[in-house]
Scaffold this motif. Structure first.
Motif, short mmCIF file in Angstrom:
data_model
loop_
_atom_site.label_atom_id
_atom_site.label_comp_id
_atom_site.label_asym_id
_atom_site.label_seq_id
_atom_site.Cartn_x
_atom_site.Cartn_y
_atom_site.Cartn_z
N ARG A 102 -14.72 -5.77 -3.47
CA ARG A 102 -13.62 -6.68 -3.38
C ARG A 102 -14.44 -8.15 -3.39
O ARG A 102 -14.23 -9.09 -4.15
N THR A 109 -8.13 3.97 -7.22
CA THR A 109 -6.69 3.71 -6.57
C THR A 109 -6.33 2.21 -6.42
O THR A 109 -5.98 1.69 -7.28
N SER A 110 -6.44 1.65 -5.11
CA SER A 110 -5.96 0.42 -4.80
C SER A 110 -6.59 -0.36 -5.94
O SER A 110 -5.82 -1.29 -6.48
N HIS A 157 -1.43 3.55 4.89
CA HIS A 157 -2.31 4.20 4.20
C HIS A 157 -2.52 5.53 4.63
O HIS A 157 -2.38 5.83 6.11
N GLU A 176 0.86 -1.21 -0.08
CA GLU A 176 -0.13 -0.04 0.00
C GLU A 176 0.78 1.25 -0.12
O GLU A 176 1.90 1.36 0.88
N ASN A 180 -9.25 -5.92 5.58
CA ASN A 180 -10.26 -5.16 5.43
C ASN A 180 -11.61 -5.77 5.13
O ASN A 180 -11.61 -6.79 4.65
N PHE A 227 -15.28 -3.20 0.72
CA PHE A 227 -14.61 -2.41 0.40
C PHE A 227 -14.05 -2.40 -1.20
O PHE A 227 -13.52 -3.41 -1.49
N TRP A 228 -14.10 -1.42 -1.94
CA TRP A 228 -13.87 -1.59 -3.16
C TRP A 228 -14.70 -2.54 -4.08
O TRP A 228 -14.26 -3.23 -4.90
N ASP A 284 1.26 0.08 -4.97
CA ASP A 284 0.10 0.14 -5.67
C ASP A 284 -0.24 1.63 -6.22
O ASP A 284 -1.14 1.71 -7.28
N HIS A 285 0.19 2.59 -5.57
CA HIS A 285 0.19 3.88 -5.99
C HIS A 285 1.04 4.77 -5.27
O HIS A 285 1.53 4.40 -4.12
N HIS A 343 -6.70 -9.83 2.49
CA HIS A 343 -6.96 -8.57 2.87
C HIS A 343 -7.66 -8.48 4.18
O HIS A 343 -8.96 -8.79 3.92
N LEU A 349 -2.08 -2.78 4.49
CA LEU A 349 -3.19 -1.76 4.85
C LEU A 349 -2.62 -0.69 5.55
O LEU A 349 -3.01 0.29 5.45
C1 GP9 Z 1 -8.64 -0.50 1.15
C2 GP9 Z 1 -7.34 -0.48 0.93
C3 GP9 Z 1 -7.04 0.90 0.67
O1 GP9 Z 1 -9.06 -1.72 1.57
O2 GP9 Z 1 -7.06 -1.13 -0.26
O3 GP9 Z 1 -7.65 1.34 -0.76
P1 GP9 Z 1 -7.08 2.85 -1.20
O4 GP9 Z 1 -7.73 3.80 -0.39
O5 GP9 Z 1 -5.54 2.96 -1.44
O6 GP9 Z 1 -7.56 2.90 -2.68
#
Ligand code: GP9
Ligand code: MN
Length: 674
Positions: A371, A314-315, A434, A273, A364, A368-369, A502-503, A362, A431
């Motif tokens: 997934r 993002t991620s 972040h 991350e 989280n 989230f996203w 990842d970014h 993961h 994670l």
């Molecule tokens: C959330 C984590 C962060 O589960 O992968 O996401 P991001 O804010 O970097 O897109």
């Protein structure tokens, strides 16, 4: 000016002199409609996100009810009940469905997920497992109440009394204007973060908390329709361009020193991350920020000129581009709006061509996203999300379970999978590192000051960038622990590890200015006319966003630094050649076969070994002083970048890979028939 003041005076007079008593006594049914629906919306938040006293979502809910309700005045008094019942039914349905959905999934319903929800929720099963709860249906009181009240009004001859007193035209405009004013008041309180989340739409719990359930659902409807509309038109044109592109550019992996070298090995992907190369290069007082990553990069293949190509997803965008060698969409996130397409992915290739067990980890929330769905669509057999981990208060950093604890808990799970199902491809999504990097006391000791002659100069202490370095230091030591734990279980022996940032961490430019120009005498920054002053311009900042990519094996057989410009979409083809896979739709390149490369970014910018091009301003920075840059180079690279962006976007929107495969199957069947 005078006219304006008069106008406001007029409005004020109207508000003060308005006959509220008469309005209320001749408008009882409408008021009952407003209040009862408002109670339902608030009750929904009471049972789910618990912020029932919040004013903001209440205003938003009220505005929507007023706006939808206002059309009742287009109907004659006696017909109004039917209209109010239809709208009440829709509002109540939204509450019931969302409440049920929340009980089952701990999230809110979305039109784009209806198909999945229906297949996942087996109603019979739900009853047996006691997931249907009384509270989910309590919202139906509103419809019953409206019915009973209507009968009461009828019996007391209310309609005969109120009808003649009702100026419907006036009431219609009055109500609609009130709705707009309340909504405008609400939107004045919305922050930029809230707006940005509204446009992305995946953080559904947050949206209901801030915007109320009706605004959330409307926005969701528009987003889902938007995705549908986008795909309704232009299919044939997109399919034609898609075929032409692949006729000319289909990827042919060529044999090189790395071809098939990792065939049959376990593949462990680590999604690091927000990790930037800037942190890997950085040291303070002789101590590197990331000693372990530095060791890995020296022992493995290190791609030092590597960039994420993420957009607003993002991620999840990086996961997508890493796995599929496609670019993200520029509007929204593939993981949320276009997860239900057929993509060619590293996961699927490993599974289908080589029999791998594909896993993701993961800690989280799996929502989230999106997934929970997105990972299935990428081709993972199983997603170990937050539910699979023991998360307690002490082990939380930032968004959730700390990386150290995450790694500790996942190692035995991975071992079990390996023993049971054989070779694996597993992705571990970190994670802790972040934004906002604020929990400095949890990152362990690491000073970002300057120590000299027994003195300490604050340097990067208490800056966001300084805290970021401390956070990366923590993530780095978590990785070191992970490698130890994996090794103890024998999980590194026949494994190739791939680590990618990842970014970038979206750090303030001013912090990099301080990093480059610190004047310890005045604990500030050199002045711009000082000869030691090093500028950080747009291009420097963009180039500094590069992230690490390391391919590592325990036997340290391959150590090399690759400096060719490279993007996330180049990873899948590069790894494919190393793993003996044959992708068909990769838009990136096998970097081991290239001397130079064009790395397109979702905003149209691109990068080569020689230049970084800013497409918005049509300006570029020359990186290689020996390069000859002419107009043709720019035009040619612009074309490469834009055709990749276009084809990628079309594949995603129109589900072209699925349709192409179907057509191919049809062709085959027809061929066999003849
Ligand atoms: C959330 C984590 C962060 O589960 O992968 O996401 P991001 O804010 O970097 O897109
Ligand atoms: Mn991320």
């Amino acid at each position: 000016m005078k006219k304006m003041t008069n106008h406001f005076k007029n409005i004020k007079n109207k508000i003060v002199n308005f006959n509220y008593i008469e309005y209320a006594s001749t408008n009882r049914q409408f008021i009952a409609f407003i209040i009862s629906n408002l109670i339902n919306a608030t009750m929904l938040r009471f049972f789910t996100v618990h912020n029932y006293f919040a004013i903001k979502p209440l205003l938003a809910d009220l505005a929507i009810i007023l706006l939808f309700g206002s059309f009742v005045y287009l109907f004659k008094t006696k017909k109004q009940f039917t209209y109010l019942m239809v709208i009440s039914f829709l509002f109540t349905l939204i509450c019931v469905v969302n409440s049920l959905y929340y009980t089952y999934y701990m999230s809110f319903a979305s039109f784009s997920l209806i198909a999945v929800s229906l297949t996942v929720v087996d109603v019979g099963d739900a009853v047996i497992k006691n997931v249907l709860q009384f509270k989910d249906f309590i919202f139906l009181w509103q419809l019953i109440f409206m019915l009973i009240y209507h009968h009461h009004l009828k019996k007391t001859k209310y309609y005969e009394f109120a009808g003649p007193k009702e100026n419907r035209k006036k009431r219609f405009t009055g109500t609609i204007i009130s709705g707009v004013v309340v909504y405008a008041l609400f939107f004045m309180t919305v922050t930029s973060v809230e707006f940005s989340r509204l446009s992305k739409q995946w953080n559904r719990e947050f949206l209901v908390t801030k915007f109320g359930v009706y605004t959330y659902q409307l926005n969701d409807l528009f987003k889902s329709l938007d995705a549908k509309f986008n795909t309704l038109f232009g299919y044939d044109n997109a399919a034609k361009k898609f075929r032409e592109y692949y006729e000319e550019n289909q990827i042919q992996l060529q044999k090189n020193a790395y071809t098939n070298e990792f065939e049959g090995k376990n593949v462990l992907i680590i999604h690091a991350e927000s990790t930037q190369n800037a942190a890997i290069r950085q040291s303070f007082n002789g101590k590197p920020v990331a000693p372990f990553l530095n060791k890995l990069k020296d022992e493995g293949i290190y791609f030092s000129n590597f960039y994420a190509q993420a957009s607003s997803g993002t991620s999840s965008d990086s996961e997508f581009s890493f796995s599929t060698s496609l670019l993200p969409v520029t509007n929204g996130a593939v993981a949320v709006s276009y997860w239900n397409r057929d993509y060619e992915s590293l996961q699927k290739l490993l599974k289908e061509q080589k029999g791998y067990n594909t896993l993701s980890f993961h800690a989280n929330n799996g929502e989230f996203w999106n997934r929970n769905n997105f990972h299935k669509s990428l081709g993972y057999n199983k997603f170990y999300s937050k539910n699979s981990f023991d998360v307690d208060e002490e082990n939380i950093i930032g968004l959730g379970l700390s990386d150290k604890e995450f790694f500790k808990q996942l190692t035995p799970k991975l071992k079990k999978e390996y023993d049971k199902n054989g070779k694996f491809m597993a992705t571990l999504i970190m994670l802790s590192n972040h934004t906002p990097f604020a929990e400095v006391d949890k990152y362990g000791e690491f000073d970002v000051d300057i120590k000299e002659d027994g003195k300490s100069y604050p340097y990067m202490e208490d800056t966001k960038l300084g805290n970021y370095f401390k956070s990366v230091h923590y993530a780095d030591s978590a990785l070191e622990e992970l490698f130890k734990e994996l090794d103890e279980q024998g999980l590194l022996d026949n494994t190739v590890v791939v680590i990618y940032g990842d970014h970038d961490a979206k750090l303030p430019k001013s912090d990099f200015v301080r990093l480059n120009n610190y004047d310890k005498e005045k604990d500030g920054v050199y002045s711009k006319d000082d000869e030691r002053y090093k500028e950080v311009d747009y291009f420097d900042y963009e180039l500094n966003r590069s992230v690490p990519l390391i391919i590592w094996t325990k036997n340290k057989q391959y150590n090399k630094t690759v400096t060719t410009a490279m993007g996330m979409i180049d990873v899948m083809p590069t790894l494919s050649n190393m793993l003996g896979l044959k992708p068909k739709y990769a838009l990136g390149n096998d970097i081991m076969n290239l001397k130079d490369n064009v790395v397109p970014f979702p905003n149209g910018n691109w990068l080569t070994n020689d230049i970084y091009y800013n497409s918005q301003k049509d300006e570029y920075k020359v990186i290689n002083p020996n390069a000859v840059i002419d107009k043709d180079t720019i035009t040619k690279n612009n074309d490469i970048a834009s055709s990749k962006l276009e084809v990628s976007n079309d594949i995603i929107l129109y589900d072209l890979i699925k349709n192409e495969n179907q057509d191919e199957r049809l062709d085959r069947v027809e061929g066999e028939d003849q």
